[in-house]
Every structure is written in C-alpha cells, then in structure tokens.
Scaffold this active site. Structure first.
Site, PDB file in Angstrom:
ATOM      1  N   ASP A  85       1.018  -0.964  -0.049  1.00 23.75           N
ATOM      2  CA  ASP A  85       0.001   0.010   0.007  1.00 23.75           C
ATOM      3  C   ASP A  85       0.923   1.299  -0.232  1.00 23.75           C
ATOM      4  O   ASP A  85       1.537   1.474   1.107  1.00 23.75           O
ATOM      5  CB  ASP A  85      -0.748  -0.228   1.188  1.00 23.75           C
ATOM      6  CG  ASP A  85      -1.926   1.240   1.092  1.00 23.75           C
ATOM      7  OD1 ASP A  85      -1.506   2.046   0.744  1.00 23.75           O
ATOM      8  OD2 ASP A  85      -2.806   1.124   2.186  1.00 23.75           O
TER       9      ASP A  85
ATOM     10  N   HIS B  67      -8.513   4.479   2.745  1.00 20.73           N
ATOM     11  CA  HIS B  67      -7.984   3.394   2.289  1.00 20.73           C
ATOM     12  C   HIS B  67      -8.807   2.423   1.058  1.00 20.73           C
ATOM     13  O   HIS B  67      -9.106   1.387   1.331  1.00 20.73           O
ATOM     14  CB  HIS B  67      -7.638   2.449   3.494  1.00 20.73           C
ATOM     15  CG  HIS B  67      -6.909   2.961   4.604  1.00 20.73           C
ATOM     16  ND1 HIS B  67      -5.393   2.892   4.731  1.00 20.73           N
ATOM     17  CD2 HIS B  67      -7.249   3.791   5.561  1.00 20.73           C
ATOM     18  CE1 HIS B  67      -4.913   3.487   5.694  1.00 20.73           C
ATOM     19  NE2 HIS B  67      -5.895   3.912   6.305  1.00 20.73           N
TER      20      HIS B  67
ATOM     21  N   GLN C  91       2.593   4.279   2.945  1.00 25.24           N
ATOM     22  CA  GLN C  91       2.200   3.467   4.171  1.00 25.24           C
ATOM     23  C   GLN C  91       3.110   2.241   4.346  1.00 25.24           C
ATOM     24  O   GLN C  91       3.298   1.899   5.527  1.00 25.24           O
ATOM     25  CB  GLN C  91       0.740   3.195   4.287  1.00 25.24           C
ATOM     26  CG  GLN C  91       0.245   2.263   5.337  1.00 25.24           C
ATOM     27  CD  GLN C  91      -1.177   1.861   5.091  1.00 25.24           C
ATOM     28  OE1 GLN C  91      -2.227   2.837   4.974  1.00 25.24           O
ATOM     29  NE2 GLN C  91      -1.340   0.596   4.892  1.00 25.24           N
TER      30      GLN C  91
ATOM     31  N   ASP D 175      -7.273  -7.648   1.086  1.00 25.43           N
ATOM     32  CA  ASP D 175      -7.385  -6.349   1.800  1.00 25.43           C
ATOM     33  C   ASP D 175      -8.079  -6.429   2.989  1.00 25.43           C
ATOM     34  O   ASP D 175      -8.891  -7.143   3.091  1.00 25.43           O
ATOM     35  CB  ASP D 175      -7.449  -5.396   0.656  1.00 25.43           C
ATOM     36  CG  ASP D 175      -7.307  -4.009   1.333  1.00 25.43           C
ATOM     37  OD1 ASP D 175      -6.159  -3.847   2.113  1.00 25.43           O
ATOM     38  OD2 ASP D 175      -7.686  -2.905   0.901  1.00 25.43           O
TER      39      ASP D 175
ATOM     40  N   TYR E 296       0.907   0.384  15.002  1.00 27.63           N
ATOM     41  CA  TYR E 296       0.008   0.157  13.950  1.00 27.63           C
ATOM     42  C   TYR E 296       0.677   0.739  12.700  1.00 27.63           C
ATOM     43  O   TYR E 296       0.947   1.749  12.493  1.00 27.63           O
ATOM     44  CB  TYR E 296      -1.240   1.027  14.224  1.00 27.63           C
ATOM     45  CG  TYR E 296      -2.350   1.190  13.427  1.00 27.63           C
ATOM     46  CD1 TYR E 296      -2.989  -0.051  12.853  1.00 27.63           C
ATOM     47  CD2 TYR E 296      -2.577   2.193  12.246  1.00 27.63           C
ATOM     48  CE1 TYR E 296      -3.944  -0.229  11.875  1.00 27.63           C
ATOM     49  CE2 TYR E 296      -3.269   1.792  11.107  1.00 27.63           C
ATOM     50  CZ  TYR E 296      -4.098   0.974  10.889  1.00 27.63           C
ATOM     51  OH  TYR E 296      -4.885   0.609   9.907  1.00 27.63           O
TER      52      TYR E 296
ATOM     53  N   LYS F  29      -2.870  -3.443   8.339  1.00 28.15           N
ATOM     54  CA  LYS F  29      -2.706  -5.128   8.416  1.00 28.15           C
ATOM     55  C   LYS F  29      -1.697  -5.429   7.412  1.00 28.15           C
ATOM     56  O   LYS F  29      -1.327  -4.658   6.518  1.00 28.15           O
ATOM     57  CB  LYS F  29      -4.111  -5.582   8.178  1.00 28.15           C
ATOM     58  CG  LYS F  29      -4.984  -5.689   9.442  1.00 28.15           C
ATOM     59  CD  LYS F  29      -4.712  -7.068  10.180  1.00 28.15           C
ATOM     60  CE  LYS F  29      -5.489  -6.988  11.537  1.00 28.15           C
ATOM     61  NZ  LYS F  29      -4.410  -7.418  12.810  1.00 28.15           N
ATOM     62  N   ASP F  30      -1.128  -6.723   7.643  1.00 29.93           N
ATOM     63  CA  ASP F  30      -0.308  -7.034   6.519  1.00 29.93           C
ATOM     64  C   ASP F  30      -1.158  -7.722   5.501  1.00 29.93           C
ATOM     65  O   ASP F  30      -1.151  -9.021   5.218  1.00 29.93           O
ATOM     66  CB  ASP F  30       0.696  -8.194   7.146  1.00 29.93           C
ATOM     67  CG  ASP F  30       1.261  -7.680   8.482  1.00 29.93           C
ATOM     68  OD1 ASP F  30       1.431  -6.561   8.703  1.00 29.93           O
ATOM     69  OD2 ASP F  30       1.777  -8.582   9.388  1.00 29.93           O
TER      70      ASP F  30
HETATM   71  P1  13P Z   1      -5.032  -0.867   5.135  1.00 31.30           P
HETATM   72  O1  13P Z   1      -4.332  -1.668   6.027  1.00 31.30           O
HETATM   73  O2  13P Z   1      -5.699  -1.625   4.118  1.00 31.30           O
HETATM   74  O3  13P Z   1      -4.256   0.417   4.635  1.00 31.30           O
HETATM   75  O4  13P Z   1      -6.181  -0.259   5.968  1.00 31.30           O
HETATM   76  C1  13P Z   1      -5.993   0.327   7.046  1.00 31.30           C
HETATM   77  C2  13P Z   1      -7.054   0.882   7.942  1.00 31.30           C
HETATM   78  O5  13P Z   1      -7.315   1.300   8.678  1.00 31.30           O
HETATM   79  C3  13P Z   1      -8.264   0.547   7.313  1.00 31.30           C
HETATM   80  O6  13P Z   1      -9.453   1.130   8.345  1.00 31.30           O
HETATM   81  P1  13P Z   2      -6.157   8.500  10.972  1.00 37.03           P
HETATM   82  O1  13P Z   2      -6.311   8.180  12.624  1.00 37.03           O
HETATM   83  O2  13P Z   2      -4.498   9.062  10.906  1.00 37.03           O
HETATM   84  O3  13P Z   2      -7.323   9.355  10.564  1.00 37.03           O
HETATM   85  O4  13P Z   2      -6.122   7.009  10.348  1.00 37.03           O
HETATM   86  C1  13P Z   2      -7.044   6.135  10.499  1.00 37.03           C
HETATM   87  C2  13P Z   2      -7.321   5.243   9.591  1.00 37.03           C
HETATM   88  O5  13P Z   2      -6.542   5.331   8.583  1.00 37.03           O
HETATM   89  C3  13P Z   2      -7.994   4.260   9.863  1.00 37.03           C
HETATM   90  O6  13P Z   2      -8.947   3.830   8.434  1.00 37.03           O
HETATM   91 MG    MG Z   3      -4.066   1.832   3.510  1.00 35.10          MG
HETATM   92 MG    MG Z   4      -4.577  -2.536   2.413  1.00 32.51          MG
END
Ligand code: 13P
Ligand code: 13P
Ligand code: MG
Ligand code: MG
Length: 377
Positions: free
Chosen positions: A11, A18, A93, A130, A230, A233-234
């Site tokens: 990502d 996301h 990311q 994902d 944080y 996720k992988d």
């Molecule tokens: P990803 O790991 O796909 O970037 O998603 C992160 C996330 O916080 C979704 O809410």
């Molecule tokens: P922020 O707390 O930086 O908005 O990230 C949250 C996130 O990506 C969960 O989807």
């Molecule tokens: Mg993401």
């Molecule tokens: Mg992702």
C-alpha cells in the site's frame, strides 16, 4: 525451464482513505517495472485489491534474488513519491524502512515466491486480500489441501493420495522465523490445532509429498510484531499452483464460498467475513468488508497468459450477498465481544494508553469486617 514467480504487494497511497490506489499510481508502478525490469524479468502483471498494489513477476533468477527484490522495492518507492505529489492518503504506508538492504522481507511490502520446473501446461492462481492478514488463508488452504469434502481429488486422483507437507510459522516469535513442518493426512489434527489460531500460526508454504514440488506460497511475515505499532494490516498475497499433482482450480476456490470470519476490517481491529471480489475491486463499507481477489494464469517459457478473473462469475454474486449479510450481522454488535479483536491484536496504541489510564482509577472495594488486602472467602 526453471522459472521463478515473485508476487509482492504494498500500500503506497490511496484515494480518499484506504479505498484504492487509482489509475495514475497503478500506471507509475507498471511504467517503472516495464522500464527498469526490461532485462531482469520475463513478464509482469500489475493489479490492485482495495488499496494494495500487487506486482507479479516471472523470471529465471530464483527466490530472494536481490536484483528482483530491488526492482520491486524501487517500483513501490517511486510510486510512493508519486502518491505524495498527488496528495494521496497514507503515501508510502507500507514502506517501513528508507533503505533497501538486499531483500524486501522485513521492509514492509508483503512477498511470496516459488521456483519450479515449468510444466507444459503450468497453471496457477494469484490471490490478493485487503483489510486482513495472512492468517486469513489458513482455513481455505487447509480445506482445499486436506479435506476430501472440499477436494475430491484427494480420493479420486492417485497423484494426490500421499498428501501435502505444510510449513507453518509462529508469527508471534520476533527473534527469527520460527517454523514447523507437518504432513497431511497423518498429522491433520496437529495442523488444525495450530491453524485454528490465525493470529499466531500461519501457513507459509505447502509442498506436494508426491513430487516435492511447491504448491502454495503465502506472504507470511512477523511484520506487525516487528513494526511494534499500527501500520495497517499485513494485507496478504498468495500463489497456488493447480491441476495435476495439485488441487484443481475449483477445489482451491471452493472454501472461499464460506466467507469465513477473519481479522482486519476497519482500523485493522475488527472481525469480518472474507468476501471474494473481482480483480481491481475497491473498499467501501466500514473500510471493508475484508476482501480477496483471485486471478488465474498459465505461464509458458516465463510468459504469462492473459489473466482470468475467477471471482467474476454469477455464482460469486450469490456468495457476495451472503457475505454482506454476515458482515451486517456481526457489525450490528459494534465494539462488543467477538466483533472486535482481542486487546493484544488491536493495532492502535491509543487504547493501550486509555487502558493504562483507566487501570490507575480502579480501586479494590474493602469488604466490611475483613482486613484490607485479604481476599474475602
Ligand atoms: P490498510 O491496512 O488496507 O491500509 O487499511 C488500514 C485501515 O486502517 C483501514 O481502516
Ligand atoms: P487516521 O487516524 O490517521 O485518520 O487513520 C485512521 C485510519 O487510517 C483508519 O482507517
Ligand atoms: Mg491503506
Ligand atoms: Mg490494504
């Protein structure tokens, strides 16, 4: 001809949260691979699943070839730069380190690889998921490779009678890769005893016991423990060779109709059903649900056939409706109980601080007539 398939995902930035990387970012990765990989690879295929870009390469340089890993790293790195210029969310990311050090493992992107003697009709599947983690593949791989209720070849095809060898990693062990090898069918209870714990024991690879050939490779890492905070996720990729000594394509797909509950979903901290989706699908409701795509290929002399999108079929529309219902059902209980991951798996430091703060405010209520500090009987 001995061929290597390398499948990596990262990502590196996404539109509107996301959701998806967008065509410009996809173009940046494809252009980079086409330009810089010209003399290194035989072929490539670039796709996305939710906000993760997957790069599939075929080449003859073997597993863990530094020049191949560097090509992938540099492609993701230059795309992350582009994502920054576009102002995309979460640019870079999954690129946790700033310098490449010979192997992409441990630097952030997920990767799985296989080297094998190409069969005349070499067929394989590429999975990308994902909003979940590599443990999401535990159940479907187990069912497709050890259970005749899912894989009829286990009772019909003599070349599969000997079963498969599973390599399983303890991803909670941070000091090196702690792995175990177990054989099906003799040790299926041991395999199940480990694989029920998707957050700790994760399939890394599976080999045929008849031919010794690799069948499954998963981008299993101990990354989320190494990172210690944080980072998303992988989101995992997987390759599965199919037909002949391996399960038929449809046998590998069969368990995905369950829409089993996996870790991930919103903020990587919830439980949701895994929805099989078409290639290049986006993310939506509650940053989910967790999704998985699957693309089938043949590879010949290292050249990939055109892709076949196996979840793009009316059967899977019915499954997607069922999975949507499961997702709504579990979301109805919000933060309560099994709808969220346990404390150790929450991917936000904030809750650790909150719990520490609340902990200080707890008090042990004295029991009338009993001295303080003694347990009431
Ligand atoms: P990803 O790991 O796909 O970037 O998603 C992160 C996330 O916080 C979704 O809410
Ligand atoms: P922020 O707390 O930086 O908005 O990230 C949250 C996130 O990506 C969960 O989807
Ligand atoms: Mg993401
Ligand atoms: Mg992702």
């Amino acid at each position: 001809m001995k061929i290597t398939l390398t499948l990596a995902k990262a990502d590196v930035g996404s539109i509107g949260g996301h959701i998806k990387p967008g065509s410009r970012l996809m173009g940046a990765v494809s252009d980079f691979i086409a330009r810089e990989g010209k003399h290194l690879i035989k072929d490539s295929y670039i796709s996305h699943t939710g906000d993760d870009i997957a790069v599939l390469l075929s080449h003859v340089r073997g597993v863990s070839a530094p020049e191949i890993h560097k090509l992938v790293w540099d492609a993701f790195w230059s795309a992350a730069e582009d994502a920054r210029k576009q102002g995309l969310y979460g640019a870079g990311q999954d690129l946790l380190k700033s310098a490449f050090s010979g192997n992409i493992r441990g630097l952030g992107p997920g990767i799985c690889e296989m080297q094998f003697e190409e069969r005349p009709n070499e067929s394989f599947l590429m999975f990308a998921a994902d909003k979940t983690d590599p443990g999401a593949y535990n159940l479907p791989v187990y069912l497709a490779l050890v259970d005749p209720m899912y894989n009829s070849g286990l009772i019909l095809s003599p070349i599969m009678f000997k079963g498969f060898r599973f390599t399983i990693m303890d991803v909670s062990h941070t000091d090196g890769d702690r792995v175990i090898e177990l054989d099906s069918p003799e040790q299926i209870y041991d395999i199940a005893a480990l694989l029920r714990d998707n957050q700790r024991f994760v399939i890394e690879s599976v080999h045929s016991r008849t031919t010794g050939e690799p069948c499954v490779a998963v981008s299993t890492t101990r990354l989320h423990n190494i990172a210690g905070k944080y980072t998303g996720k992988d989101d995992p990729v997987m390759m599965v060779r199919v037909q002949g000594p391996f399960p038929a394509t449809g046998e590998v797909l069969q368990p995905f109709k369950i829409g089993h509950f996996v870790a991930g979903f919103m903020r990587g901290s919830h439980v949701g059903p895994l929805m099989p989706v078409k290639s290049n699908s986006t993310i939506s409701w509650f940053d989910g649900p967790p999704i998985v795509s699957c693309t089938a290929f043949c590879v010949h002399d290292g050249k990939l056939s055109e892709p076949a999108d196996v979840f793009d079929h009316p059967f899977w529309d019915y499954v997607r409706d069922k999975v949507s219902r499961k997702a709504i059902d579990i979301r109805e209980q919000g933060f309560s109980g099994c709808a969220m991951l346990g404390y150790d798996e929450l991917e936000y430091g904030g809750i650790v601080e909150k719990m520490a703060d609340l902990d200080k405010k707890f008090r042990v209520r004295p029991v009338k007539g009993k001295p303080r500090g003694r347990r009431a009987k």
